[in-house]
Design a protein around this motif. Structure first.
Motif, PDB file in Angstrom:
ATOM      1  N   PHE A 667       0.819  -1.213   0.000  1.00 46.88           N
ATOM      2  CA  PHE A 667       0.000   0.000   0.000  1.00 46.88           C
ATOM      3  C   PHE A 667       0.857   1.269   0.000  1.00 46.88           C
ATOM      4  N   CYS A 668       1.741   1.386   0.992  1.00 45.78           N
ATOM      5  CA  CYS A 668       2.509   2.632   1.091  1.00 45.78           C
ATOM      6  C   CYS A 668       3.601   2.732   0.028  1.00 45.78           C
ATOM      7  N   SER A 669       4.425   1.688  -0.069  1.00 44.31           N
ATOM      8  CA  SER A 669       5.584   1.819  -0.951  1.00 44.31           C
ATOM      9  C   SER A 669       5.214   1.728  -2.421  1.00 44.31           C
ATOM     10  N   TRP A 670       4.227   0.922  -2.753  1.00 48.10           N
ATOM     11  CA  TRP A 670       3.886   0.765  -4.155  1.00 48.10           C
ATOM     12  C   TRP A 670       2.629   1.523  -4.564  1.00 48.10           C
ATOM     13  N   TYR A 671       1.538   1.186  -3.947  1.00 51.47           N
ATOM     14  CA  TYR A 671       0.284   1.789  -4.411  1.00 51.47           C
ATOM     15  C   TYR A 671       0.276   3.312  -4.278  1.00 51.47           C
ATOM     16  N   LEU A 672       0.581   3.797  -3.092  1.00 51.51           N
ATOM     17  CA  LEU A 672       0.511   5.252  -2.902  1.00 51.51           C
ATOM     18  C   LEU A 672       1.500   5.973  -3.811  1.00 51.51           C
ATOM     19  N   GLU A 673       2.643   5.361  -4.036  1.00 49.72           N
ATOM     20  CA  GLU A 673       3.611   5.976  -4.946  1.00 49.72           C
ATOM     21  C   GLU A 673       3.081   5.983  -6.377  1.00 49.72           C
ATOM     22  N   MET A 674       2.292   4.963  -6.725  1.00 53.75           N
ATOM     23  CA  MET A 674       1.724   4.895  -8.073  1.00 53.75           C
ATOM     24  C   MET A 674       0.723   6.023  -8.319  1.00 53.75           C
ATOM     25  N   VAL A 675      -0.134   6.258  -7.308  1.00 52.42           N
ATOM     26  CA  VAL A 675      -1.229   7.198  -7.563  1.00 52.42           C
ATOM     27  C   VAL A 675      -0.930   8.603  -7.050  1.00 52.42           C
ATOM     28  N   LYS A 676       0.146   8.737  -6.293  1.00 54.13           N
ATOM     29  CA  LYS A 676       0.452  10.038  -5.688  1.00 54.13           C
ATOM     30  C   LYS A 676       0.572  11.117  -6.767  1.00 54.13           C
ATOM     31  N   PRO A 677      -0.237  12.172  -6.677  1.00 57.78           N
ATOM     32  CA  PRO A 677      -0.138  13.221  -7.701  1.00 57.78           C
ATOM     33  C   PRO A 677       1.126  14.050  -7.497  1.00 57.78           C
ATOM     34  N   ALA A 678       1.612  14.626  -8.575  1.00 58.21           N
ATOM     35  CA  ALA A 678       2.780  15.499  -8.476  1.00 58.21           C
ATOM     36  C   ALA A 678       2.438  16.666  -7.576  1.00 58.21           C
ATOM     37  N   TYR A 679       3.467  17.239  -6.969  1.00 56.05           N
ATOM     38  CA  TYR A 679       3.246  18.306  -6.003  1.00 56.05           C
ATOM     39  C   TYR A 679       2.420  19.438  -6.614  1.00 56.05           C
ATOM     40  N   GLY A 680       1.385  19.797  -5.887  1.00 65.63           N
ATOM     41  CA  GLY A 680       0.584  20.915  -6.346  1.00 65.63           C
ATOM     42  C   GLY A 680      -0.503  20.557  -7.338  1.00 65.63           C
ATOM     43  N   THR A 681      -0.542  19.300  -7.762  1.00 66.59           N
ATOM     44  CA  THR A 681      -1.607  18.919  -8.693  1.00 66.59           C
ATOM     45  C   THR A 681      -2.627  18.064  -7.966  1.00 66.59           C
ATOM     46  N   PRO A 682      -3.867  18.130  -8.425  1.00 65.42           N
ATOM     47  CA  PRO A 682      -4.922  17.380  -7.743  1.00 65.42           C
ATOM     48  C   PRO A 682      -4.987  15.927  -8.208  1.00 65.42           C
ATOM     49  N   ILE A 683      -5.762  15.158  -7.487  1.00 62.22           N
ATOM     50  CA  ILE A 683      -5.985  13.760  -7.854  1.00 62.22           C
ATOM     51  C   ILE A 683      -7.421  13.647  -8.356  1.00 62.22           C
ATOM     52  N   ASP A 684      -7.645  12.666  -9.227  1.00 63.31           N
ATOM     53  CA  ASP A 684      -9.012  12.517  -9.735  1.00 63.31           C
ATOM     54  C   ASP A 684      -9.907  11.881  -8.686  1.00 63.31           C
ATOM     55  N   ARG A 685     -11.158  12.166  -8.758  1.00 62.68           N
ATOM     56  CA  ARG A 685     -12.144  11.732  -7.777  1.00 62.68           C
ATOM     57  C   ARG A 685     -12.188  10.206  -7.626  1.00 62.68           C
ATOM     58  N   GLU A 686     -12.168   9.530  -8.754  1.00 60.63           N
ATOM     59  CA  GLU A 686     -12.325   8.072  -8.722  1.00 60.63           C
ATOM     60  C   GLU A 686     -11.176   7.394  -7.957  1.00 60.63           C
TER      61      GLU A 686
END
Length: 903
Positions: A667-686
RNA sequence: GGGAGUAUAGCUCAGCUGGUUCAGAGCGCCUGCCUUACAAGCAGGAGGUCACUGGUUCGAACCCUGUUACUCCCACCA
């Protein structure tokens, strides 16, 4: 709201425990759900929490919390044990410090002090358990000497007595001449002691009439030095006054001439028989043993066997009584000296040797234990033991680990009747009354004195005073009823509670009380419920220190659990204990492991910090994020399956480790790194919603192990970005505790495999960066040759690019010039980097790999060319070998091509 | 003295029915990084004759024999 970068458990743990109590979330009442019951192994009422309790109760709490989340009606009943010996000893000590001698008090006065003590210190340990997070139903807190339990014990005693299973008999006990009480075997410590072995002459009494002569005549016989004698070795010459035989081995040729003869006890003049028994060790001493049935357990047994007289020569305080003749009134050790002097003078001592043996001392007073015969109450074990053995043998009750079945069987097959009386005041007083009728002492066993009086009147026409037995019952005589008496199943055998909660599910206990407690609860269950008291017994290990020593007060090597929890948080300590504690294995405790637990809490906390800082944008979900979510779901389903399996087998540390890795690595090392948005950019709702959902379920999985931090994070996740709803949410009783534990679902193994390939590609690129000191910021290119579809990772292309900072991924047919390569399965990967290639290094790496691959291929070929293997092994195994062969051949070809290209 | 158990990486342990590239995990260790969640952190890496011996088998960490070492329980030697 800003979250601190370090997780601070203190306030959070207190807050949630109070919340759970306020909302009555631990409380259970019978209903339509499946019950899940655990009864706590009751700790000593005046005890304080030690590491053993921590381990034991953490395990119980994990099981209870999990069951609760699985929708069962979980009920964990807490309570304490009156612990007669330990508590009485503490009270006696406390009184002594106040200058009060127990012997100067009446029974009632003493018990008043004891109850005061219990009120003052009783239950501290239960308060401490709350710090640990124990989700006990505190409304049900019981005590082995409260009214319900007391009455249950008395009823059972009366019932068993009436069934003829309880009887009074004489038995050798460990007598403490200083404390003037019998002590249990467990309270006797054997110490090496340097003493002497005395060789004494027992002359043969030729004249058969001598056995009837008075001692004067006997003494005159004894001085007749012309007669033959036998030499007996003893460490305790003072006991010869109680000698009633001399024993030799029946096959000992040295003593055949003594068969049927009698000998004279030196200095005493009593004529005693020579008996022959195989008990005697021919090698020891002279191979002749003096028999003193009143003062040695083995002698006592031989005395019973041969119908010997038993002469008690000691007073309770260790001085000699009237049987001591001229030594009467003398202390036993003074007597030893005196008697040896007299025997020397009489020429009855052959020799004296130095000798080291183990002597039993009282744990409490350090006085040398004197074996002493006394009247005790016993419970017949035969019938009870048989049933108790059956239900374990046929797995109605399962032991975890199963090896304890052996120990259990061995004990039950060699069981002796249970001595249930103790010469103490603190405990359940034996409900037996004595009365003198026509010079005979009659015994009445009744539920109370009134009933006893009634019986006395009816049966013996006796209306005088009754004398109640002074002894109390062994502590285990109340704890063996615990799973039944907690639900009032002794007094009211058909009440709804006992019918619902009994039998309990799991018992968690230490293996050292498998006989004292576990076996006896099983007996009581069979006797009073016709059913087992629990279905599984989980034996914990013993908590030791780093050096492998048992934790003990004397050594001072036991950390204070409360301090530990303050330092690392209850969650941290719980996790630390569980990680190193497979069932039945001793646990070498090291504080460092609690640190790991604390770090894990912090890791989860920081994941929350990350997620709670995300802004949600209007963008559609990217393909990469969709894949990331899908993969994480598959991975979680896979691990949940593992966890379920682990729990089924009571492999709690494995279940925790699997959850830990799922949370930290996947979860932390792989998944969150995969979906983590670049600094200052938002993440999609889904993706955002999916992340909250996955994170929440992760908390559910971890909650049984780490109840506090998971409740905190779970709550935060449910109300994230909804500050206005927080209060209402909390008021609505929502707790992670009553959420449903995620269960295993179908997962796509191909997706997991594909990710593994992608992960290796990422690792390969990172490794190249690392070994060549390339900045992570500098984007690289990757190309690959795939000969086998098993190693394609197209779905993860975007993710590889993101996590390895790769600008492009190209499939190629031939190796690009000037590239560094690595292999993932049969797939060759290249990172073009002409200026960085060190030909010799590359060549060596490739040749090493080639060598290994060829060796491997060889072993596979050897197998496949072996007719017996091809003929005998299962088809699936052979197919696997063929695959290995193909893979190896592919790999070798690729490596050779690369080597050729380089050189 | 009787019984049970254990021996796998520096430490603590997995390794299920003998068969995946099987020699694993966590911690520790080494190297490089204060990369905007986390240095209580991140990335990468090195580490083992599966105690020893003989056997069974096409094949043994796994099954069997023996040896050694340790642990626990029970009983206790006059």
């Amino acid at each position: 709201m800003e979250l601190a970068s370090k997780y601070d458990p203190r306030a959070i743990e207190e807050k949630w425990y109070q919340f759970w109590l306020d909302k009555k979330l631990f409380h259970s009442e019978p209903d339509n759900r499946v019950p899940y019951t655990i009864v706590i192994p009751p700790p000593n009422v005046t005890g304080v929490l030690h590491m053993g309790h921590m381990l034991n109760n953490t395990i119980q709490d994990v099981l209870v919390r999990r069951a609760r989340m699985q929708g069962k009606n979980a009920c964990w009943v807490p309570g304490t044990d009156h612990a007669s010996i330990a508590t009485e000893a503490k009270v006696v000590k406390m009184l002594a410090e106040k200058g009060i001698d127990k012997r100067s008090l009446s029974r009632d006065e003493f018990l008043k002090y004891a109850w005061e003590w219990k009120e003052q210190y009783g239950g501290i340990i239960l308060k401490q358990l709350r710090k640990l997070g124990a989700s006990c139903d505190w409304d049900r807190t019981a005590f082995t000497m409260d009214d319900v339990r007391y009455e249950s014990v008395i009823r059972v005693f009366v019932d068993l007595y009436n069934k003829g299973l309880i009887y009074r008999g004489v038995r050798m006990v460990n007598w403490d001449p200083q404390a003037l009480t019998a002590v249990s075997d467990e309270e006797v410590v054997y110490k090496e002691s340097h003493g002497k072995l005395f060789y004494l002459r027992y002359y043969v009494a030729d004249n058969e009439t001598s056995s009837h002569q008075d001692s004067e005549t006997a003494r005159s016989l004894e001085v007749s030095k012309s007669q033959k004698y036998i030499v007996v070795a003893t460490t305790r010459p003072e006991t010869i006054m109680g000698d009633t035989a001399v024993c030799v081995h029946p096959e000992d040729e040295r003593y055949q001439w003594l068969r049927g003869k009698k000998v004279i006890v030196p200095g005493v003049g009593r004529v005693v028989p020579i008996i022959m028994d195989e008990y005697v060790d021919r090698e020891f001493g002279t191979g002749a043993l003096k028999i003193t049935p009143a003062h040695d357990i083995n002698d006592y047994n031989l005395g019973m066997k041969y119908g010997l007289e038993s002469i008690d020569i000691f007073n309770d305080n260790g001085t000699l009584n009237e049987h001591g003749g001229k030594y009467a009134g003398m202390d036993r050790f003074a007597c030893r000296k005196a008697i040896m002097k007299d025997l020397e003078e009489a020429g009855l001592v052959e020799k004296t040797e130095d000798y080291t043996n183990k002597v039993g001392h009282s744990e409490r007073t350090d006085a040398v234990i004197e074996p002493k015969l006394s009247a005790q109450w016993f419970l017949k074990m035969e019938g009870l033991a048989k049933k108790a053995l059956e239900v374990v043998e046929d797995d109605t009750i399962r032991f975890h680990p199963a090896k304890f079945k052996n120990t259990y069987r061995h004990w039950l097959e060699n069981i002796k009747d249970w001595c249930i009386s103790r010469q103490l005041w603190w405990g359940h007083r034996i409900p037996a009354w004595y009365l003198d009728v026509n010079g005979r002492v009659e015994t009445i066993v009744a539920h109370n004195e009134d009933e006893a009086k009634k019986i006395a009147t009816e049966k013996y026409n006796y209306t005088g005073a009754l004398r109640q037995d002074e002894d109390v019952l062994d502590t285990w005589f109340s704890s063996w009823l615990w799973p039944i008496s907690l639900f009032d199943g002794i007094r009211n055998p058909d009440n709804p509670e006992i019918n619902y909660y009994y039998p309990t599910a799991d018992l968690i206990t230490a293996p050292d009380i498998i006989f004292f407690w576990v076996a006896r609860m099983i007996m009581a269950g069979e006797e009073y419920r016709k059913d087992v008291p629990f279905k599984n017994v989980y034996f914990t290990g013993i908590v030791r220190d780093k050096l492998g020593r048992k934790m003990s007060k004397q050594l001072g090597n036991s950390p204070d659990p409360i301090e530990l929890m303050e330092k690392y948080g209850a969650d941290g300590v719980r996790m630390g204990m569980l990680l190193t504690a497979p069932a039945g294995n001793d646990l070498p405790f090291d504080e460092a492991i609690c640190e790991q637990g604390r770090n894990f809490s912090n890791k989860l906390w920081n994941a929350l910090r990350l997620v709670s800082g995300w802004q949600i944008g209007d963008a559609q979900q990217s393909a990469e994020n969709a894949v990331a979510v899908q993969w994480m779901e598959q991975r979680m389903a896979q691990v949940i399956e593992e966890i379920e399996k682990d729990f089924d087998q009571y492999r709690l540390s494995e279940a925790l480790m699997a959850s830990y890795k799922l949370a930290w690595d996947d979860f932390c090392s792989w998944y969150l790194e995969m979906v983590k948005p670049a600094y200052g950019t938002p993440i999609d709702r889904e993706t955002y919603d999916a992340t909250i959902s996955i994170f929440s379920r992760l908390m559910l999985l971890l909650h049984p192990f780490m109840p506090f931090v998971t409740e905190e994070i779970w709550h935060a996740l449910q109300t994230i970005g909804k500050d206005d709803e927080k209060a209402a949410f909390i008021n609505a009783n929502f707790s992670i505790m009553n959420q449903h534990m995620p269960t295993s679902v179908f997962y796509d193994q191909r997706m997991l495999d594909e990710f593994d390939t992608a992960r290796e590609v990422i690792a390969g690129v990172r490794n190249i960066r690392n070994t060549r000191n390339l900045s992570p910021k500098e984007a690289l290119e990757v190309s690959f040759i795939a000969v086998d579809d098993r190693y394609r990772f197209a779905n993860f292309n975007g993710i590889v690019q993101k996590l390895a900072n790769v600008s492009a991924i190209n499939e190629v047919k031939e190796k690009p010039a000037g590239a560094i390569s690595f292999m993932v399965g049969t797939m060759e990967c290249f990172v073009p980097m002409p200026e960085n290639v060190n030909k010799d290094e590359e060549l060596k790496k490739l040749q090493d790999e080639l060598k290994y691959a060829e060796g491997f291929l060889n072993s596979v070929l050897k197998k496949l060319s072996n007719e017996k293997f091809v003929g005998g092994a299962p088809a699936a195994v052979i197919e696997k070998e063929r695959n290995k062969q193909r893979d190896a051949e592919t790999k070798i070809a690729a490596l050779k091509a690369q080597i050729a290209a380089l050189s």
